[in-house]
Design an enzyme around this catalytic site. Structure first.
Site, PDB file in Angstrom:
ATOM      1  CB  CYS A 264      -0.954  -0.006   1.186  1.00 59.58           C
ATOM      2  SG  CYS A 264      -2.245  -1.234   0.970  1.00 59.58           S
TER       3      CYS A 264
HETATM    4  P1  NAD Z   1      -4.308  -8.657  -4.284  1.00 58.82           P
HETATM    5  O1  NAD Z   1      -3.440  -8.467  -5.471  1.00 58.82           O
HETATM    6  O2  NAD Z   1      -3.813  -9.454  -3.115  1.00 58.82           O
HETATM    7  O3  NAD Z   1      -5.682  -9.331  -4.738  1.00 58.82           O
HETATM    8  C1  NAD Z   1      -6.411  -8.928  -5.840  1.00 58.82           C
HETATM    9  C2  NAD Z   1      -7.228 -10.141  -6.329  1.00 58.82           C
HETATM   10  O4  NAD Z   1      -8.091  -9.705  -7.383  1.00 58.82           O
HETATM   11  C3  NAD Z   1      -6.401 -11.277  -6.880  1.00 58.82           C
HETATM   12  O5  NAD Z   1      -6.761 -12.491  -6.236  1.00 58.82           O
HETATM   13  C4  NAD Z   1      -6.753 -11.329  -8.370  1.00 58.82           C
HETATM   14  O6  NAD Z   1      -6.699 -12.613  -8.925  1.00 58.82           O
HETATM   15  C5  NAD Z   1      -8.164 -10.752  -8.335  1.00 58.82           C
HETATM   16  N1  NAD Z   1      -8.645 -10.208  -9.606  1.00 58.82           N
HETATM   17  C6  NAD Z   1      -7.993  -9.436 -10.523  1.00 58.82           C
HETATM   18  N2  NAD Z   1      -8.811  -9.123 -11.535  1.00 58.82           N
HETATM   19  C7  NAD Z   1     -10.008  -9.681 -11.266  1.00 58.82           C
HETATM   20  C8  NAD Z   1     -11.263  -9.691 -11.922  1.00 58.82           C
HETATM   21  N3  NAD Z   1     -11.451  -9.041 -13.078  1.00 58.82           N
HETATM   22  N4  NAD Z   1     -12.279 -10.369 -11.349  1.00 58.82           N
HETATM   23  C9  NAD Z   1     -12.100 -11.034 -10.173  1.00 58.82           C
HETATM   24  N5  NAD Z   1     -10.947 -11.049  -9.512  1.00 58.82           N
HETATM   25  C10 NAD Z   1      -9.903 -10.384 -10.039  1.00 58.82           C
HETATM   26  O7  NAD Z   1      -4.748  -7.203  -3.817  1.00 58.82           O
HETATM   27  P2  NAD Z   1      -5.022  -6.667  -2.321  1.00 58.82           P
HETATM   28  O8  NAD Z   1      -3.747  -6.499  -1.591  1.00 58.82           O
HETATM   29  O9  NAD Z   1      -6.113  -7.453  -1.726  1.00 58.82           O
HETATM   30  O10 NAD Z   1      -5.548  -5.204  -2.664  1.00 58.82           O
HETATM   31  C11 NAD Z   1      -6.798  -4.972  -3.273  1.00 58.82           C
HETATM   32  C12 NAD Z   1      -7.087  -3.483  -3.228  1.00 58.82           C
HETATM   33  O11 NAD Z   1      -7.214  -3.062  -1.851  1.00 58.82           O
HETATM   34  C13 NAD Z   1      -5.985  -2.606  -3.824  1.00 58.82           C
HETATM   35  O12 NAD Z   1      -6.573  -1.495  -4.416  1.00 58.82           O
HETATM   36  C14 NAD Z   1      -5.164  -2.185  -2.615  1.00 58.82           C
HETATM   37  O13 NAD Z   1      -4.491  -0.960  -2.820  1.00 58.82           O
HETATM   38  C15 NAD Z   1      -6.263  -2.034  -1.560  1.00 58.82           C
HETATM   39  N6  NAD Z   1      -5.813  -2.222  -0.166  1.00 58.82           N
HETATM   40  C16 NAD Z   1      -4.907  -3.211   0.129  1.00 58.82           C
HETATM   41  C17 NAD Z   1      -4.530  -3.389   1.475  1.00 58.82           C
HETATM   42  C18 NAD Z   1      -3.519  -4.449   1.838  1.00 58.82           C
HETATM   43  O14 NAD Z   1      -3.009  -4.390   2.972  1.00 58.82           O
HETATM   44  N7  NAD Z   1      -3.210  -5.402   0.985  1.00 58.82           N
HETATM   45  C19 NAD Z   1      -5.067  -2.574   2.472  1.00 58.82           C
HETATM   46  C20 NAD Z   1      -6.014  -1.613   2.132  1.00 58.82           C
HETATM   47  C21 NAD Z   1      -6.380  -1.443   0.797  1.00 58.82           C
END
Ligand code: NAD
Length: 421
Positions: A264
């Site tokens: 992040c």
């Molecule tokens: P991640 O990369 O771990 O997971 C994203 C998931 O989305 C993956 O499993 C991927 O296969 C799936 N995906 C991609 N395209 C898709 C589609 N068209 N349909 C269905 N699934 C699809 O990401 P994350 O770390 O969970 O982050 C997600 C969002 O949340 C980001 O915007 C991030 O900035 C935000 N965020 C993350 C955190 C954190 O600590 N990881 C905290 C707060 C906010």
């Protein structure tokens, strides 16, 4: 409520598992079939404390699929949790989000009942209203705010303690486009005792960016102070304790070390810088915050070279590859620039991490990986790069130890130095 989650990464899966624990029915969608199969078997595809336990306990409430149609039909509220990774210019790639939005909209076209779409992914201010809403309207042929609802509900969880953060948040932010979306989310979150902040869509998006940029600033600030302290042998942690008692400042995020990483802060700071350039509003503070963070891990190598000036042919142990403890996430881990620099200087690396070795192997397949922390101790010197608890009790057997994370003691080290203390 009947909920669906699109994207089962750290945010989507934790959100899903926690809502299931709170009594809701969940259907998760991911394009990654392997993840889907694991979730359906009650297995977590990622390491996050307590997550697998929740997934197996509430297995009857959570199903996963690759089929949007099935998920949208069986739910009334959909959370968009797909990744929004950085692009080369620092801006974020919202192509996954757009793709998921189009798929949702195409199904909404024939759905008879009202449906709420909630953006949980981190997106730049303006995205939900100016990009997601038009896509939903265009592909569904329906009107936002009347035929379907739209909201922006940023996530503030910290990996490693994500479940606790989700269930006991400091606040819940709800950016809403229309009144029905607002009341639906109020109802969904009604049992949470923290403040509920209700805002415009863009303010919700900005709260997320401003929060992360501020926290990154706090860390870079204390690291800069720490670099000054190091010259006089002042322990920055004593300084942080003294500062942190001031209620205007607060102690959290004043742990000096080798800097911030993860999925992040780096991405969000880069996105703000890129966006500010685009809209011609310079962000001087945020740029400096990033600069301090880029230099900070390399200080560990410089300190190491005070003790071993020529690293060529030496074996350097790395304790910690994850960007922080209690996660297997290595995205922008501070171990990455350190390993890169050590390899550039011709060192041989022996690395250990309790959870993140497999992920690190995808970046550095050929460095030597150890199956336990003690195997690293045969190195010429050891760098501590992640604050895993098990490193605090390790017997360092007369080695040179350079610490980037302030473990409580480096027992029996021959030489012990901290990056900012
Ligand atoms: P991640 O990369 O771990 O997971 C994203 C998931 O989305 C993956 O499993 C991927 O296969 C799936 N995906 C991609 N395209 C898709 C589609 N068209 N349909 C269905 N699934 C699809 O990401 P994350 O770390 O969970 O982050 C997600 C969002 O949340 C980001 O915007 C991030 O900035 C935000 N965020 C993350 C955190 C954190 O600590 N990881 C905290 C707060 C906010």
């Amino acid at each position: 409520m009947r909920l669906s989650i699109i994207g089962t990464g750290y945010v989507g899966l934790v959100t899903g598992a926690c809502f299931a624990k709170l009594g809701h029915r969940l259907i998760c969608v991911d394009i990654d079939l392997e993840k889907v199969q694991k979730i359906n078997n009650g297995i977590s595809p990622i390491y996050e404390q307590g997550l697998e336990n929740l997934l197996s306990t509430y297995k009857d409430k959570i199903t996963a699929t690759t089929d949007y149609q099935d998920a949208l039909e069986k739910s009334d509220v959909t959370f968009l949790c797909v990744g929004t990774p950085s692009m080369k210019n620092g801006s974020i790639d919202i192509s996954y989000l757009k793709e998921a939005t189009k798929q949702i909209a195409t199904i909404l076209k024939n759905k008879k009942t009202w449906h709420l779409i909630v953006v949980k992914s981190t997106v730049l201010p303006g995205t939900t209203q100016q990009i997601i809403l038009p896509l939903l309207e265009q592909y569904s042929g329906k009107k936002g705010g009347t035929d379907f609802g739209l909201a922006m509900n940023p996530e503030f969880l910290k990996e490693g303690v994500a479940i606790q953060d989700f269930l006991q948040p400091d606040r819940i932010v709800i950016g809403y486009y229309d009144e029905r979306s607002r009341t639906t989310l109020r109802e969904l979150y009604k049992n949470f005792t923290c403040p509920l902040v209700e805002t415009s869509l863009s303010a919700a998006e900005m709260i997320k960016y401003a929060s992360n940029a501020f926290l990154a600033t706090k860390i870079s600030f204390i690291n800069e102070i720490g670099n000054l302290c190091k010259h006089l042998g002042i322990d920055t942690y004593e300084v942080a304790s003294g500062m942190g008692l001031d209620s205007r400042i607060g102690r959290p995020f004043l742990d000096s070390g080798i800097g911030w990483g993860g999925s992040c802060f780096p991405k969000d700071v880069d996105a703000l810088i890129a966006w500010s350039k685009e809209i011609k509003e310079p962000t001087r503070i945020i740029k400096s915050v990033k600069e301090v963070n880029t230099d900070q891990p390399l200080r560990l190598v410089k300190i190491l070279q005070k003790h071993i000036p020529r690293l060529k042919g030496k074996t350097i142990g790395i304790l910690g590859l994850a960007f922080k403890p209690d996660t297997d996430d290595i995205r922008d881990s501070r171990a990455i620039p350190i390993v890169k620099e050590l390899l550039r200087k011709g060192a041989h690396i022996k690395a250990y991490d309790p959870q993140a070795i497999d992920n690190f192997k995808t970046l550095y397949p050929t460095i030597e990986y150890c199956t336990k922390a003690t195997d690293v101790l045969s190195s010429d010197a050891i760098l501590i790069t992640t604050k895993w608890k098990e490193f605090t009790t390790l017997d360092f057997q007369g080695k040179i130890v350079i610490d980037g994370r302030k473990i409580t003691q480096a027992k029996n080290a021959k030489i012990y130095e901290g990056v900012c203390w």
